[in-house]
Scaffold this motif. Sequence first.
Motif, PDB file in Angstrom:
ATOM      1  N   HIS A 205       0.830  -1.221   0.000  1.00 16.63           N
ATOM      2  CA  HIS A 205       0.000   0.000   0.000  1.00 16.63           C
ATOM      3  C   HIS A 205       0.855   1.258   0.000  1.00 16.63           C
ATOM      4  CE1 HIS A 205       0.795  -0.378   4.360  1.00 16.63           C
ATOM      5  NE2 HIS A 205       0.582   0.922   4.419  1.00 16.63           N
ATOM      6  N   THR A 247      -5.102   0.645  -7.205  1.00 21.60           N
ATOM      7  CA  THR A 247      -5.427  -0.178  -6.031  1.00 21.60           C
ATOM      8  C   THR A 247      -6.595  -1.099  -6.365  1.00 21.60           C
ATOM      9  OG1 THR A 247      -6.979   1.482  -5.220  1.00 21.60           O
ATOM     10  CG2 THR A 247      -4.716   1.629  -4.408  1.00 21.60           C
ATOM     11  N   TRP A 256      -8.010  -0.104  -1.099  1.00 18.20           N
ATOM     12  CA  TRP A 256      -6.879   0.828  -0.988  1.00 18.20           C
ATOM     13  C   TRP A 256      -5.528   0.119  -1.112  1.00 18.20           C
ATOM     14  CZ3 TRP A 256      -4.115  -0.978   3.063  1.00 18.20           C
ATOM     15  CH2 TRP A 256      -4.812  -1.661   4.074  1.00 18.20           C
ATOM     16  N   SER A 257      -5.525  -1.209  -1.225  1.00 22.07           N
ATOM     17  CA  SER A 257      -4.225  -1.895  -1.270  1.00 22.07           C
ATOM     18  C   SER A 257      -3.878  -2.293  -2.700  1.00 22.07           C
ATOM     19  CB  SER A 257      -4.197  -3.087  -0.313  1.00 22.07           C
ATOM     20  OG  SER A 257      -5.116  -4.081  -0.702  1.00 22.07           O
ATOM     21  N   ARG A 291       4.962  -2.577   2.549  1.00 21.22           N
ATOM     22  CA  ARG A 291       4.070  -3.518   3.231  1.00 21.22           C
ATOM     23  C   ARG A 291       4.819  -4.126   4.419  1.00 21.22           C
ATOM     24  NH1 ARG A 291       4.069  -9.205  -0.195  1.00 21.22           N
ATOM     25  NH2 ARG A 291       6.319  -9.528  -0.121  1.00 21.22           N
TER      26      ARG A 291
END
Length: 324
Positions: A205, A247, A256-257, A291
Amino acid sequence: MAEALEARGDHRGAIDELTKVNRHARSDVVDRRLIELRSSAITHLDDSARSESWPPPIEDVFANTVGIPEIAARELSVTALRAGILGHGCLLVRGLVDAATVRSLVESIDHAFTGYDASAKTTTAVPPLAQRTFVRDAGGVLAVDSPPAFYEIVEAFEGVGLGALIAEYFGEQPVILARKLTMRRVSTRERPHPDWDPVRGPDWHQDGAFMGVDVRSVDVWLSLSDCGQDAPGLDVVPRRFDEIATTGTDGAHFDWSVGHGMVERVAGNNVVRPVFAPGDALIFDHLLLHRTAIEPSMTKDRYAIEAWFAAPSSYPHDQIPIAY
Ligand SMILES: O=C(O)CCC(=O)C(=O)O
């Protein structure tokens, strides 16, 4: 005196007064009062020192560096911070805090986790903020939930001059983001990371995916353990991004990742897993792609503090800024 200063609207003065009192005779009541004051101070902040043209030109003191620029704590300056974050995505600072501070922060984190877990067993003690459960499941507790730990974190940061450095970097006094100041105790045993694929690791992210892109931010990620080999660390794409990678695709668990396939496309093999010692810090902003580095073979727990600062004039209120 602090009450009188607050009543006059001088929240900064009240915070400074109570901090002096606490240094002299530490008290839970003052720890808690300081958090309340930091929260109410937010509507009284003076952002008149804001610098309009930001960022200033960068002197790339790491022009010859491949990967993450690295310095010793004594070399930390606004020039190094700018060159590291804005030129290379992040800056690794070795030995930012000393061993005694590390020990006391680890103790505070254990204490806060014990308290959080005990209160989470009763349905009413922890307000129903879904984010708390999410954070705890990823091995974290919000520092605002533990006023003593919050006080110690600020004292540790002030002991190494972080407030003044970040103010110089932003061109204005920073705020700290209450929903993003997290104490972490990450373990391969205690709980599964919510998006942890044991083969490919968790999703990636950039915090700008939910904090916004046009903000001035700084995350001081302070390692309190040896990590990156036997204990979970951080994986980083060591370069500056100007935008948010796509994302929610390529098998990403959250909107959102960033999924693994997308990271391969935007970063190729340019991924590093630094080895941190207790007291080392990685400093970055909302554009760094990173991450948690966690693998089933890691046998030790990792303690860290993730502290997000923002420039109040550029920051929307959704991560709950409070006075630093
Ligand atoms: O500590 C971790 O594993 C994650 C930290 C992180 O994502 C951050 O600092 O933004």
